[in-house]
Scaffold this motif. Structure first.
Motif, short mmCIF file in Angstrom:
data_model
loop_
_atom_site.label_atom_id
_atom_site.label_comp_id
_atom_site.label_asym_id
_atom_site.label_seq_id
_atom_site.Cartn_x
_atom_site.Cartn_y
_atom_site.Cartn_z
N THR A 111 0.85 -1.05 -0.04
CA THR A 111 -0.01 -0.21 -0.11
C THR A 111 0.92 1.26 -0.10
N GLY A 112 2.26 1.23 -0.42
CA GLY A 112 3.00 2.18 -0.15
C GLY A 112 3.54 3.12 -1.60
N ARG A 113 3.13 2.55 -2.53
CA ARG A 113 3.47 3.20 -3.62
C ARG A 113 2.82 4.41 -4.30
N HIS A 114 1.44 4.67 -3.89
CA HIS A 114 0.83 5.67 -4.00
C HIS A 114 0.37 6.39 -2.72
N HIS A 115 1.07 7.79 -2.50
CA HIS A 115 0.84 8.35 -1.19
C HIS A 115 -0.25 9.07 -0.71
N LEU A 116 -0.74 9.73 -1.76
CA LEU A 116 -1.97 10.45 -1.41
C LEU A 116 -3.35 9.41 -1.39
N HIS A 117 -3.29 8.77 -2.41
CA HIS A 117 -4.63 7.79 -2.74
C HIS A 117 -4.09 6.37 -2.69
N PRO A 118 -3.59 5.76 -1.59
CA PRO A 118 -3.15 4.55 -1.26
C PRO A 118 -3.86 3.38 -2.12
N THR A 119 -3.51 2.30 -2.74
CA THR A 119 -4.18 1.10 -3.18
C THR A 119 -3.35 0.05 -2.67
N THR A 120 -4.00 -1.06 -2.66
CA THR A 120 -3.46 -2.40 -2.41
C THR A 120 -3.37 -3.19 -3.66
N ASP A 121 -1.95 -3.05 -4.13
CA ASP A 121 -1.52 -3.50 -5.39
C ASP A 121 -0.18 -4.18 -5.57
N ILE A 122 0.03 -4.66 -6.60
CA ILE A 122 1.31 -5.30 -6.99
C ILE A 122 1.75 -4.63 -8.37
N PRO A 123 2.92 -4.14 -8.68
CA PRO A 123 3.46 -3.74 -9.94
C PRO A 123 3.13 -4.77 -10.98
N ALA A 124 2.41 -4.35 -12.13
CA ALA A 124 2.19 -5.60 -12.99
C ALA A 124 3.37 -6.13 -13.64
N MET A 125 4.59 -5.54 -13.53
CA MET A 125 5.81 -6.27 -14.18
C MET A 125 6.31 -7.42 -13.34
N ASP A 126 5.73 -7.36 -11.96
CA ASP A 126 6.12 -7.99 -10.92
C ASP A 126 5.46 -9.57 -11.07
N LEU A 127 4.48 -9.50 -11.76
CA LEU A 127 3.43 -10.63 -11.76
C LEU A 127 4.29 -11.69 -12.52
N PRO A 128 4.10 -12.94 -11.59
CA PRO A 128 5.04 -14.01 -12.24
C PRO A 128 4.09 -14.71 -13.35
N GLY A 129 4.73 -15.92 -14.03
CA GLY A 129 4.33 -16.67 -14.78
C GLY A 129 3.90 -16.06 -16.19
N GLY A 130 4.66 -14.86 -16.40
CA GLY A 130 4.57 -14.30 -17.84
C GLY A 130 3.30 -13.41 -17.80
N VAL A 131 2.75 -13.30 -16.80
CA VAL A 131 1.49 -12.35 -16.87
C VAL A 131 1.82 -10.83 -16.88
N GLY A 132 3.27 -10.66 -16.14
CA GLY A 132 3.50 -9.23 -16.16
C GLY A 132 3.86 -8.69 -17.90
N THR A 133 4.66 -9.68 -18.43
CA THR A 133 4.74 -9.43 -19.87
C THR A 133 3.41 -9.30 -20.77
N GLU A 134 2.41 -10.17 -20.18
CA GLU A 134 1.25 -10.00 -20.91
C GLU A 134 0.44 -8.86 -20.75
N ALA A 135 0.45 -8.45 -19.41
CA ALA A 135 0.17 -6.85 -19.01
C ALA A 135 0.55 -5.74 -19.79
#
Length: 374
Positions: A111-135
């Motif tokens: 929850t620390g990447r967006h400071h004014l309006h935090p979201t619970t998230d994962i950077p897309a490029m960190d998604l495993p199994g080739g999904v980051g590239t797909e995104a």
């Protein structure tokens, strides 16, 4: 999602000749990120694949009560001037399930990447199994051409790039994070989100409220497109979990449409400005979801000292030289930006530093009196 840095007090140095020249260990970032731009030769997006959501005033209603009350607006075939559009079925069910499963396998929600309006998230490029590239492929070769077709048909896609891309989770269980995201505006020119969960099966509630139209409820696999400066809200889910792929898109209008070539090379310049010890007078956005990361100036106070120093919206903050002498250039990006702010704060009453900004080179725009890194 922006981090206000309470503005930076920048004073323009005048003089008949530049007073500082050095070879800076900084490679231009602007235009050097072809993975975040549409691939050369990508097909133009056909607006027949878009639905539109018209503003309430365009529907013939007498008031905007429907917006305030959260009514679900009507989807129509493509309307060029509509404020909100949807790409129909950009992801099939199998792809949506892959994205969600990849996020679960990663498990590193933050929850620390967006400071004014935090979201619970994962950077897309960190998604495993080739999904980051797909995104990445989805954003680059589907979403950007669709935004160009929907909002900028006269300009084309070459001046568009996305700065952040992440998979966000909204959960009714408070132990798993947040149920929604309050009313806000993004620091981007355009924003998009792809619904990855099945409304009614995976979650209830939710939807995206956008001020001109009301609550938009995409179908799973649809991608919602809108301008970043529209007030909007992620409505709370009341049960279950809602997953969305979110991205922020910037525009490089000042370089025209002859960008995004195969080697990604475009001309920019590095400009030095004197910076007071404490940062005041501008707002920056820190992008941590992509590589290379950026510290982008998103707002400059009108009439403030940053504006007087010709610091502009769209400048990138790149590095600083500490002390009165030429000193040592310290490059930085979003991964070290808080440390840089600490250095500036720690130099209160110790004299100015010199800040390096990068901007698009414009013909005839360079002031002969500017200090520049050669």
């Amino acid at each position: 999602m922006v981090i206000p840095v309470f503005g930076i007090l920048l004073l323009l140095l005048f003089g008949s000749k530049p007073t500082l020249k050095l070879s800076a260990p900084l490679e231009p970032l602007l235009g050097k990120d072809p993975p975040h731009r549409t691939s050369p030769g990508a097909a133009t997006f056909d607006v027949a694949g878009l639905d539109s959501i018209a503003a309430v005033a365009d529907t013939g209603l007498d008031s905007i009560a429907a917006v305030a009350d959260g009514n679900t607006p009507t989807r129509t075939s493509f309307i060029p001037d509509a404020p909100v559009h949807l790409i129909r079925g950009a992801l099939d069910e199998a792809a949506c399930l892959r994205f969600v499963a990849s996020a679960a396998a990663h498990g590193g929600w933050t929850t620390g990447r967006h400071h004014l309006h935090p979201t619970t998230d994962i950077p897309a490029m960190d998604l495993p199994g080739g999904v980051g590239t797909e995104a990445l492929d989805l954003a680059r070769d589907v979403v950007l051409p669709a935004i160009a077709a929907a909002f900028r048909p006269e300009r084309g896609v070459n001046s568009l790039s996305f700065r952040d891309l992440f998979l966000a989770r909204y959960d009714a269980d408070p132990e798993k994070g947040q149920a929604g995201l309050g009313k806000h505006k993004d620091g981007s020119v355009f924003s998009f989100n792809a619904l990855l969960s099945e409304d009614g099966d995976d979650f209830r509630g939710g939807g995206t409220w956008v001020e001109p139209v009301g609550v938009v409820r995409p179908r799973r696999g649809d991608i919602l497109l809108h301008r970043g400066d529209l007030l909007h809200e992620g409505r709370p889910v009341t049960s279950g979990t809602r997953h969305v792929l979110v991205g922020f898109v910037q525009v490089d209008d000042d370089v025209g449409d002859n960008v995004g070539d195969e080697n990604g090379s475009r001309r920019s310049e590095l400009v030095l400005r004197t910076v007071a010890s404490l940062p005041l007078g501008m707002v920056v956005e820190v992008d941590t979801g992509l590589n290379p990361t950026r510290v982008l100036v998103t707002e400059v106070s009108a009439g403030g000292e940053a504006a007087q120093a010709d610091v502009r919206r769209g400048d990138l903050l790149r590095g600083l030289l500490v002390g009165k002498g030429e000193g040592e250039l310290t490059p930085f990006d979003s991964r070290t930006f808080e440390d840089v702010m600490g250095v500036l704060a720690g130099r209160k009453d110790k004299g100015p530093v010199r800040l390096v900004v990068e901007r698009w080179a414009e013909k005839g725009a360079v002031n002969e009196n500017d200090d520049r890194i050669k």
